[in-house]
Scaffold this motif. Structure first.
Motif, PDB file in Angstrom:
ATOM      1  N   SER A   1       0.826  -1.217   0.000  1.00 42.15           N
ATOM      2  CA  SER A   1       0.000   0.000   0.000  1.00 42.15           C
ATOM      3  C   SER A   1       0.856   1.262   0.000  1.00 42.15           C
ATOM      4  O   SER A   1       0.439   2.304  -0.500  1.00 42.15           O
ATOM      5  CB  SER A   1      -0.932  -0.001   1.212  1.00 42.15           C
ATOM      6  N   LEU A   2       2.073   1.165   0.557  1.00 37.61           N
ATOM      7  CA  LEU A   2       2.952   2.330   0.593  1.00 37.61           C
ATOM      8  C   LEU A   2       3.413   2.735  -0.798  1.00 37.61           C
ATOM      9  O   LEU A   2       3.685   3.911  -1.061  1.00 37.61           O
ATOM     10  CB  LEU A   2       4.171   2.039   1.479  1.00 37.61           C
ATOM     11  N   ALA A   3       3.505   1.768  -1.715  1.00 38.45           N
ATOM     12  CA  ALA A   3       3.953   2.047  -3.074  1.00 38.45           C
ATOM     13  C   ALA A   3       2.802   2.004  -4.072  1.00 38.45           C
ATOM     14  O   ALA A   3       3.039   2.098  -5.290  1.00 38.45           O
ATOM     15  CB  ALA A   3       5.032   1.042  -3.482  1.00 38.45           C
ATOM     16  N   ALA A   4       1.573   1.898  -3.576  1.00 36.97           N
ATOM     17  CA  ALA A   4       0.431   1.714  -4.481  1.00 36.97           C
ATOM     18  C   ALA A   4       0.188   2.924  -5.368  1.00 36.97           C
ATOM     19  O   ALA A   4      -0.326   2.799  -6.483  1.00 36.97           O
ATOM     20  CB  ALA A   4      -0.826   1.398  -3.665  1.00 36.97           C
ATOM     21  N   GLY A   5       0.537   4.114  -4.895  1.00 44.51           N
ATOM     22  CA  GLY A   5       0.261   5.314  -5.673  1.00 44.51           C
ATOM     23  C   GLY A   5       1.398   5.754  -6.571  1.00 44.51           C
ATOM     24  O   GLY A   5       1.356   6.867  -7.124  1.00 44.51           O
ATOM     25  N   ASP A   6       2.417   4.921  -6.749  1.00 46.87           N
ATOM     26  CA  ASP A   6       3.558   5.305  -7.577  1.00 46.87           C
ATOM     27  C   ASP A   6       3.127   5.516  -9.032  1.00 46.87           C
ATOM     28  O   ASP A   6       2.250   4.810  -9.548  1.00 46.87           O
ATOM     29  CB  ASP A   6       4.643   4.238  -7.519  1.00 46.87           C
ATOM     30  N   LEU A   7       3.748   6.490  -9.677  1.00 44.90           N
ATOM     31  CA  LEU A   7       3.434   6.776 -11.075  1.00 44.90           C
ATOM     32  C   LEU A   7       4.635   7.390 -11.760  1.00 44.90           C
ATOM     33  O   LEU A   7       5.561   7.867 -11.109  1.00 44.90           O
ATOM     34  CB  LEU A   7       2.252   7.734 -11.180  1.00 44.90           C
TER      35      LEU A   7
ATOM     36  N   ASN B   1      10.558  -2.069  -5.179  1.00 39.99           N
ATOM     37  CA  ASN B   1      11.217  -0.967  -5.905  1.00 39.99           C
ATOM     38  C   ASN B   1      12.640  -0.705  -5.422  1.00 39.99           C
ATOM     39  O   ASN B   1      13.152   0.410  -5.585  1.00 39.99           O
ATOM     40  CB  ASN B   1      10.416   0.339  -5.788  1.00 39.99           C
ATOM     41  N   VAL B   2      13.275  -1.684  -4.865  1.00 40.25           N
ATOM     42  CA  VAL B   2      14.651  -1.534  -4.400  1.00 40.25           C
ATOM     43  C   VAL B   2      15.560  -2.317  -5.345  1.00 40.25           C
ATOM     44  O   VAL B   2      15.433  -3.539  -5.455  1.00 40.25           O
ATOM     45  CB  VAL B   2      14.813  -2.031  -2.947  1.00 40.25           C
ATOM     46  N   GLN B   3      16.439  -1.598  -6.039  1.00 37.41           N
ATOM     47  CA  GLN B   3      17.308  -2.237  -7.017  1.00 37.41           C
ATOM     48  C   GLN B   3      18.448  -3.007  -6.355  1.00 37.41           C
ATOM     49  O   GLN B   3      18.912  -4.013  -6.873  1.00 37.41           O
ATOM     50  CB  GLN B   3      17.892  -1.187  -7.963  1.00 37.41           C
ATOM     51  N   SER B   4      18.901  -2.500  -5.222  1.00 33.51           N
ATOM     52  CA  SER B   4      20.026  -3.134  -4.530  1.00 33.51           C
ATOM     53  C   SER B   4      19.787  -3.081  -3.034  1.00 33.51           C
ATOM     54  O   SER B   4      19.169  -2.139  -2.524  1.00 33.51           O
ATOM     55  CB  SER B   4      21.341  -2.420  -4.866  1.00 33.51           C
TER      56      SER B   4
ATOM     57  N   SER C   1       6.982  -9.458  19.252  1.00 36.35           N
ATOM     58  CA  SER C   1       5.679  -8.880  18.943  1.00 36.35           C
ATOM     59  C   SER C   1       5.205  -9.370  17.578  1.00 36.35           C
ATOM     60  O   SER C   1       6.006  -9.570  16.657  1.00 36.35           O
ATOM     61  CB  SER C   1       5.760  -7.351  18.952  1.00 36.35           C
ATOM     62  N   PHE C   2       3.898  -9.561  17.444  1.00 32.88           N
ATOM     63  CA  PHE C   2       3.322  -9.948  16.153  1.00 32.88           C
ATOM     64  C   PHE C   2       2.811  -8.740  15.376  1.00 32.88           C
ATOM     65  O   PHE C   2       2.357  -8.881  14.247  1.00 32.88           O
ATOM     66  CB  PHE C   2       2.161 -10.935  16.369  1.00 32.88           C
ATOM     67  N   SER C   3       2.881  -7.548  15.985  1.00 32.94           N
ATOM     68  CA  SER C   3       2.312  -6.372  15.340  1.00 32.94           C
ATOM     69  C   SER C   3       3.319  -5.241  15.135  1.00 32.94           C
ATOM     70  O   SER C   3       2.945  -4.158  14.706  1.00 32.94           O
ATOM     71  CB  SER C   3       1.129  -5.843  16.166  1.00 32.94           C
ATOM     72  N   THR C   4       4.592  -5.465  15.442  1.00 30.50           N
ATOM     73  CA  THR C   4       5.600  -4.421  15.274  1.00 30.50           C
ATOM     74  C   THR C   4       5.715  -4.013  13.807  1.00 30.50           C
ATOM     75  O   THR C   4       5.803  -4.872  12.928  1.00 30.50           O
ATOM     76  CB  THR C   4       6.970  -4.909  15.782  1.00 30.50           C
ATOM     77  N   GLU C   5       5.703  -2.716  13.559  1.00 33.43           N
ATOM     78  CA  GLU C   5       5.836  -2.216  12.187  1.00 33.43           C
ATOM     79  C   GLU C   5       7.284  -2.372  11.720  1.00 33.43           C
ATOM     80  O   GLU C   5       8.207  -1.813  12.316  1.00 33.43           O
ATOM     81  CB  GLU C   5       5.423  -0.747  12.134  1.00 33.43           C
ATOM     82  N   THR C   6       7.479  -3.144  10.671  1.00 34.95           N
ATOM     83  CA  THR C   6       8.837  -3.366  10.171  1.00 34.95           C
ATOM     84  C   THR C   6       9.084  -2.713   8.816  1.00 34.95           C
ATOM     85  O   THR C   6      10.190  -2.790   8.292  1.00 34.95           O
ATOM     86  CB  THR C   6       9.115  -4.881  10.040  1.00 34.95           C
ATOM     87  N   ALA C   7       8.075  -2.092   8.237  1.00 30.97           N
ATOM     88  CA  ALA C   7       8.239  -1.489   6.907  1.00 30.97           C
ATOM     89  C   ALA C   7       8.868  -0.111   7.012  1.00 30.97           C
ATOM     90  O   ALA C   7       8.442   0.730   7.806  1.00 30.97           O
ATOM     91  CB  ALA C   7       6.889  -1.394   6.205  1.00 30.97           C
ATOM     92  N   SER C   8       9.895   0.128   6.199  1.00 32.47           N
ATOM     93  CA  SER C   8      10.521   1.441   6.061  1.00 32.47           C
ATOM     94  C   SER C   8      10.394   1.854   4.604  1.00 32.47           C
ATOM     95  O   SER C   8      10.760   1.096   3.704  1.00 32.47           O
ATOM     96  CB  SER C   8      11.990   1.398   6.468  1.00 32.47           C
ATOM     97  N   ALA C   9       9.862   3.050   4.376  1.00 35.35           N
ATOM     98  CA  ALA C   9       9.628   3.500   3.000  1.00 35.35           C
ATOM     99  C   ALA C   9      10.227   4.877   2.784  1.00 35.35           C
ATOM    100  O   ALA C   9      10.025   5.784   3.594  1.00 35.35           O
ATOM    101  CB  ALA C   9       8.126   3.530   2.706  1.00 35.35           C
TER     102      ALA C   9
END
Length: 608
Positions: free
Chosen positions: A87-93, A303-306, A239-247
């Motif tokens: 969802s964090l990258a859903a609006g990419d254009l 969207n991460v090349q490396s 924890s089962f709910s810790t936010e691990t996404a970095s954008a």
């Protein structure tokens, strides 16, 4: 195995200590894997006891069933993690239309320039110096994403011809764009700050004024959308709910009206951690070898090349994706800079502040990279600047010493040392109007003098000894005055006077640099001289008996080392060492014997 698992979870860092040795690496891996293996075996055992399974086949089936059981939670938990990251990258254009023609470009991100630093960074300078745009706007924000607010405050920078340029200050090393170097390319890399200072001499100044984002034609936004736990410093725990996404997101908005901006490009790079294939305990280690535990997780990217940050990524985006021509020519700037410097030297014309800002920038870069080592031409000009009293001492003067060590002999070294000593003995405030602060000039030259060969300093005994009586040298150049040690007993009166200058600060003089520095210059000089300055011993005995010499911590170590090196009776120094009021924790024969051994070694601890 259960007890060992508890030990691993309680003290995971022990495995890091074992892993530091090559032979211990397999043991560390086995140590860290124990909780996961135990959990798998425990569930397999329970399954084996419940189901009618027996023999090796039963044990194998139990392990398979246990693994399948532990695989169910990650399968169920990873679905929402995937969807959240997506969802964090859903609006990419990407609706960019090249070439981009904009006379006003804005950069919106969270800047960290520091107090009183000119806030036109590397992107800003390259845009203005290459003529890519006439104006560059800097908008500082903690949330560099989402729609553009035309009324958001910004600072507008532009180049303008003026008779005198307003002052600018750039933090060294942070105002450039990194361009990939072609194979075999030995051309001097461009420095936009150096190019700007050259333009200032020619009457083209960097000026600024308050503005708003609405003044821009193009707004380029860059920064974090969200920050999860760091992949190398935290597993997310249990924890089962810790936010691990970095954008992190880069977006481009083009002006479409008086107050409207349309987003024409957005790219969001997402890094996130999924639960591992099995729900078992695991460990992770950061770059400082800090080990933590939690559920096993694995890396995933959108969207991460490396996996690794590339130093050219930002420049590549600006030049290739946006098509901006931002490259400056370093060789051209160098040629014009040296031509200006040589002209002033040949004519005997003193530099003005703009001249010196450019020349100091140039000399400060010499030796900073593989393509900027001091050449014969640089050395010749540096020597002329050092020998010309109309110029301040050039930055990074140690490069002159290195050049002589590599390419010349004793005669050239003696000449160069004479210039440095003469400079240090000169009027440090003479060039203050050029932006060369007296204290900085003294520190610069003193740091060179402290590294000069002993033999090269011997002919300058009278000048060096006379420097010990100057308050400005005592305070800012004490590291050079330590070198009076090479003159032995001849320098003892000056070293004692220098040391006593610190007493003007009162009982606790060592708490203030203006008093501690001269004291250290004198005491360290005596320590380095050792037996060659034995005539100082009676005076030091008297000062010690009067309680005027600090004997705690590093000051105490320096005092006792100095006494031993001057030839004081070992038992007398031992008594002083044991009696030091603030030294009780280390007041043992073992500690003193170790200090005495170092004092008589090849590298005595005369430092502070």
């Amino acid at each position: 195995m259960g007890v060992l698992s508890l030990v691993v979870l309680a003290v995971p860092g022990f495995g890091a200590l074992v892993a530091l040795t090559l032979i211990g690496l397999p043991l560390a891996v086995a140590y860290w894997a124990t909780p996961a293996v135990f959990m798998l075996c425990l569930i397999a055992y329970v399954i084996n006891r419940i189901l009618p399974l027996a023999g090796k086949t039963g044990a194998a089936l139990s392990l398979v069933a246990a693994a399948a059981t532990l695989a169910v939670p990650p399968y169920l938990l990873n679905g929402p993690v995937h969807r959240n990251a997506a969802s964090l990258a859903a609006g990419d254009l990407d609706a960019l239309q090249l070439p981009i023609t904009a006379r006003s470009i804005a950069s919106r991100q969270n800047f960290r320039f520091g107090k009183e630093v000119t806030q036109c960074g590397g992107f800003c300078l390259h845009v203005l110096l290459t003529g890519t745009a006439d104006r560059f706007l800097v908008a500082d924000t903690d949330t560099p994403h989402g729609d553009i607010a035309p009324d958001q405050e910004a600072i507008e920078f532009r180049l303008e011809r003026r008779d005198a340029c307003p002052p600018v200050y750039f933090k060294p090393g942070t105002y450039t764009l990194t361009f990939p170097a072609a194979n075999g390319d030995t051309a001097r890399a461009a420095d936009p700050v150096e190019t700007l200072k050259l333009r200032a001499i020619e009457g083209e100044c960097l000026v600024s004024r308050p503005a708003t984002l609405g003044d821009a034609d193009i707004v380029i936004s860059r920064g974090a959308v969200t920050k999860g736990v760091h992949r190398r410093s935290d597993t997310g725990g249990y924890s089962f709910s810790t936010e691990t996404a970095s954008a992190n997101r880069i977006a481009v908005h083009r002006k479409a009206g008086d107050t409207r901006f349309d987003e024409v490009y957005r790219n969001t790079q997402v890094r996130y951690r999924l639960f591992g294939w099995l729900l078992v305990p695991s460990v992770t280690m950061n770059s400082s070898f800090k080990v933590s535990t939690g559920w096993w997780r694995r890396e995933n990217w959108i969207n991460v090349q490396s996996r690794y940050d590339h130093p050219h990524a930002w420049t590549t985006f600006l030049t290739q994706k946006l098509g901006l021509d931002l490259k400056l020519e370093g060789e051209d700037t160098k040629a014009k800079t040296l031509a200006r410097l040589r002209k002033l030297l040949d004519e005997g014309t003193p530099p003005n502040p703009a001249d010196w800002a450019l020349f100091s920038q140039y000399f400060d870069r010499i030796g900073a990279g593989s393509n900027t080592k001091m050449s014969a031409e640089d050395f010749e000009l540096g020597l002329r600047v050092l020998g010309n009293a109309e110029f301040p001492a050039p930055p990074s003067p140690h490069n002159l010493i290195r050049y002589v060590e590599r390419n010349a002999g004793d005669a050239e070294m003696a000449h160069l040392v004479g210039l440095f000593v003469e400079r240090l003995n000169g009027d440090a405030a003479r060039h203050q109007a050029l932006g060369a602060r007296p204290e900085d000039q003294i520190k610069l030259l003193s740091n060179v003098v402290r590294r000069l060969p002993d033999a090269a300093l011997l002919p300058h005994k009278d000048t060096m000894i006379s420097l010990a009586s100057r308050p400005d040298i005592q305070r800012h150049g004490y590291v050079a005055l330590r070198r009076l040690s090479v003159y032995g007993d001849d320098a003892v009166p000056a070293l004692l006077t220098l040391m006593k200058a610190g007493f003007d600060g009162g009982e606790h003089f060592y708490r203030y640099h203006r008093y501690q520095n001269p004291y250290l210059g004198g005491m360290q000089g005596l320590c380095l001289a050792g037996a060659r300055a034995a005539s100082a011993l009676p005076e030091l005995r008297q000062l010690t008996a009067e309680g005027k010499l600090p004997n705690h911590g590093s000051h105490g170590r320096l005092l006792f080392t100095t006494l031993l090196r001057l030839g004081e009776d070992r038992d007398r120094v031992r008594t002083l060492f044991m009696a030091a009021a603030r030294n009780k924790a280390n007041a043992t024969d073992e500690h003193f014997d170790a200090l005495a051994a170092r004092a008589s070694g090849e590298k005595p601890p005369c430092h502070f």
